[in-house]
Design a protein around this motif. Structure first.
Motif, PDB file in Angstrom:
ATOM      1  N   ILE A   1       0.928  -1.265   0.042  1.00 23.61           N
ATOM      2  CA  ILE A   1       0.137   0.127   0.035  1.00 23.61           C
ATOM      3  C   ILE A   1       0.820   1.180  -0.016  1.00 23.61           C
ATOM      4  O   ILE A   1       0.487   2.333  -0.704  1.00 23.61           O
ATOM      5  N   GLY A   2       1.799   1.235   0.697  1.00 20.14           N
ATOM      6  CA  GLY A   2       2.728   2.343   0.655  1.00 20.14           C
ATOM      7  C   GLY A   2       2.435   3.526   1.922  1.00 20.14           C
ATOM      8  O   GLY A   2       1.169   3.667   2.237  1.00 20.14           O
ATOM      9  N   GLU A   3       3.152   4.275   2.292  1.00 19.85           N
ATOM     10  CA  GLU A   3       3.151   5.129   3.293  1.00 19.85           C
ATOM     11  C   GLU A   3       2.184   6.553   3.092  1.00 19.85           C
ATOM     12  O   GLU A   3       1.033   6.574   3.757  1.00 19.85           O
ATOM     13  N   THR A   4       2.151   6.951   1.734  1.00 18.67           N
ATOM     14  CA  THR A   4       1.447   7.914   1.291  1.00 18.67           C
ATOM     15  C   THR A   4       0.025   7.454   1.251  1.00 18.67           C
ATOM     16  O   THR A   4      -0.913   8.357   1.856  1.00 18.67           O
ATOM     17  N   LYS A   5      -0.328   6.417   0.800  1.00 19.96           N
ATOM     18  CA  LYS A   5      -1.786   6.081   0.506  1.00 19.96           C
ATOM     19  C   LYS A   5      -2.191   5.527   2.078  1.00 19.96           C
ATOM     20  O   LYS A   5      -3.574   5.847   2.289  1.00 19.96           O
ATOM     21  N   ALA A   6      -1.456   4.944   2.732  1.00 22.12           N
ATOM     22  CA  ALA A   6      -1.971   4.507   3.965  1.00 22.12           C
ATOM     23  C   ALA A   6      -2.167   6.046   4.952  1.00 22.12           C
ATOM     24  O   ALA A   6      -3.217   5.612   5.598  1.00 22.12           O
ATOM     25  N   THR A   7      -1.338   6.995   5.085  1.00 21.58           N
ATOM     26  CA  THR A   7      -1.570   8.128   5.559  1.00 21.58           C
ATOM     27  C   THR A   7      -2.842   8.697   5.134  1.00 21.58           C
ATOM     28  O   THR A   7      -3.874   8.963   5.877  1.00 21.58           O
ATOM     29  N   LYS A   8      -3.106   8.633   3.860  1.00 20.44           N
ATOM     30  CA  LYS A   8      -4.271   9.487   3.220  1.00 20.44           C
ATOM     31  C   LYS A   8      -5.668   8.588   3.506  1.00 20.44           C
ATOM     32  O   LYS A   8      -6.582   9.176   3.940  1.00 20.44           O
ATOM     33  N   ILE A   9      -5.505   7.145   3.850  1.00 19.18           N
ATOM     34  CA  ILE A   9      -6.658   6.349   4.019  1.00 19.18           C
ATOM     35  C   ILE A   9      -6.954   6.948   5.685  1.00 19.18           C
ATOM     36  O   ILE A   9      -8.167   7.217   6.007  1.00 19.18           O
ATOM     37  N   MET A  10      -5.968   6.740   6.405  1.00 22.12           N
ATOM     38  CA  MET A  10      -6.422   6.989   8.007  1.00 22.12           C
ATOM     39  C   MET A  10      -6.899   8.327   8.225  1.00 22.12           C
ATOM     40  O   MET A  10      -7.823   8.350   8.845  1.00 22.12           O
ATOM     41  N   ASN A  11      -6.392   9.356   7.367  1.00 16.52           N
ATOM     42  CA  ASN A  11      -6.922  10.863   7.647  1.00 16.52           C
ATOM     43  C   ASN A  11      -8.296  10.931   6.907  1.00 16.52           C
ATOM     44  O   ASN A  11      -9.155  11.406   7.743  1.00 16.52           O
ATOM     45  N   PHE A  12      -8.580  10.334   5.992  1.00 15.40           N
ATOM     46  CA  PHE A  12      -9.815  10.427   5.232  1.00 15.40           C
ATOM     47  C   PHE A  12     -10.655   9.591   6.168  1.00 15.40           C
ATOM     48  O   PHE A  12     -11.832   9.944   6.434  1.00 15.40           O
ATOM     49  N   LEU A  13     -10.453   8.484   6.515  1.00 15.86           N
ATOM     50  CA  LEU A  13     -11.723   7.744   7.377  1.00 15.86           C
ATOM     51  C   LEU A  13     -11.689   8.163   8.566  1.00 15.86           C
ATOM     52  O   LEU A  13     -12.832   8.236   9.194  1.00 15.86           O
ATOM     53  N   PHE A  14     -10.786   8.592   9.173  1.00 15.14           N
ATOM     54  CA  PHE A  14     -10.780   8.958  10.870  1.00 15.14           C
ATOM     55  C   PHE A  14     -10.605  10.068  11.131  1.00 15.14           C
ATOM     56  O   PHE A  14     -10.817  10.607  12.352  1.00 15.14           O
ATOM     57  N   ASN A  15     -10.511  11.033  10.044  1.00 14.25           N
ATOM     58  CA  ASN A  15     -10.232  12.608  10.165  1.00 14.25           C
ATOM     59  C   ASN A  15      -9.431  12.893  11.505  1.00 14.25           C
ATOM     60  O   ASN A  15     -10.051  13.860  12.376  1.00 14.25           O
ATOM     61  N   VAL A  16      -8.244  12.074  11.531  1.00 18.13           N
ATOM     62  CA  VAL A  16      -7.355  12.457  12.594  1.00 18.13           C
ATOM     63  C   VAL A  16      -6.390  13.447  12.122  1.00 18.13           C
ATOM     64  O   VAL A  16      -5.666  13.205  11.148  1.00 18.13           O
ATOM     65  N   PRO A  17      -6.239  14.423  12.896  1.00 24.63           N
ATOM     66  CA  PRO A  17      -5.174  15.536  12.626  1.00 24.63           C
ATOM     67  C   PRO A  17      -3.898  14.680  12.601  1.00 24.63           C
ATOM     68  O   PRO A  17      -3.270  13.950  13.426  1.00 24.63           O
ATOM     69  N   GLN A  18      -2.886  15.133  11.415  1.00 25.19           N
ATOM     70  CA  GLN A  18      -1.581  14.663  11.075  1.00 25.19           C
ATOM     71  C   GLN A  18      -0.851  15.172  12.278  1.00 25.19           C
ATOM     72  O   GLN A  18      -0.860  16.585  12.472  1.00 25.19           O
ATOM     73  N   ALA A  19       0.160  14.500  12.708  1.00 25.65           N
ATOM     74  CA  ALA A  19       1.270  15.149  13.844  1.00 25.65           C
ATOM     75  C   ALA A  19       2.275  15.862  12.736  1.00 25.65           C
ATOM     76  O   ALA A  19       2.320  15.723  11.589  1.00 25.65           O
ATOM     77  N   LEU A  20       2.886  17.012  13.509  1.00 19.56           N
ATOM     78  CA  LEU A  20       3.586  17.908  12.634  1.00 19.56           C
ATOM     79  C   LEU A  20       4.876  17.279  12.529  1.00 19.56           C
ATOM     80  O   LEU A  20       5.569  16.703  13.617  1.00 19.56           O
TER      81      LEU A  20
END
Length: 179
Positions: free
Chosen positions: A160-179
């Protein structure tokens, strides 16, 4: 057929809405009608009704008692039985509507996590104690657990890769990304 009333560009998620409309037409084979407002929607419905009346005004139902026309209730029941989807299938479709996430990535994810709750339990719950924004789960830690999921067998270990994995998690769970 879908009828979309109003200006899609003024929607909060205009790009997502446009992508969905294109996908409905091009990929899924639906006809998408667009109207500017209530008056044009009513005119469109009137025109469609006249067309159906003209095309089928001479139609006659079956004459044999063996071939009785089904009632609207019978049709509704048969359609709902044919179209009932499992949670896994609905989750797969939801994932495919995330921009940049296609059938292959969605399929790989639902093979490992067949429901949103199983994804949360398998990935996000463990990340809750890690350095997330405002004490919440850390998307980066959660995405780390997804990025190595293989896309399928015989694909030279593509994941899946990191970019898509992060996109999925942000989209589904609306969790703010850590800076």
């Amino acid at each position: 057929m879908y009828l979309v009333e109003g200006d899609v560009d003024s929607h909060n998620n205009a790009q997502t809405a446009k992508t969905a409309l294109v996908r409905l037409g091009a990929q899924d084979g639906f006809t998408v009608l667009r109207t500017t407002g209530t008056n044009t929607t009513i005119a469109t419905y009137k025109s469609m009704t006249r067309t159906v009346e003209r095309l089928y005004s001479d139609a006659v139902g079956p004459t044999s008692s063996d071939l009785a026309c089904p009632t609207l209730g019978d049709l509704d029941l048969s359609i709902s039985e044919e179209r009932s989807l499992s949670v896994r299938e609905v989750f797969n479709v939801q994932l495919q509507h995330i921009p940049g996430i296609g059938k292959q990535v969605a399929g790989a994810l639902v093979r490992k996590f067949p429901t949103p709750m199983s994804l949360w339990n398998g990935v996000m719950r463990d990340a809750e104690g890690e350095e997330g924004g405002a004490g919440g789960p850390d998307v980066k830690s959660a995405a780390e657990k997804l990025k190595f999921i293989p896309l399928g067998e015989g694909l030279n270990y593509r994941t899946i890769g990191e970019t898509k994995a992060t996109k999925i998690m942000n989209f589904l769970f609306n969790v703010p990304q850590a800076l």
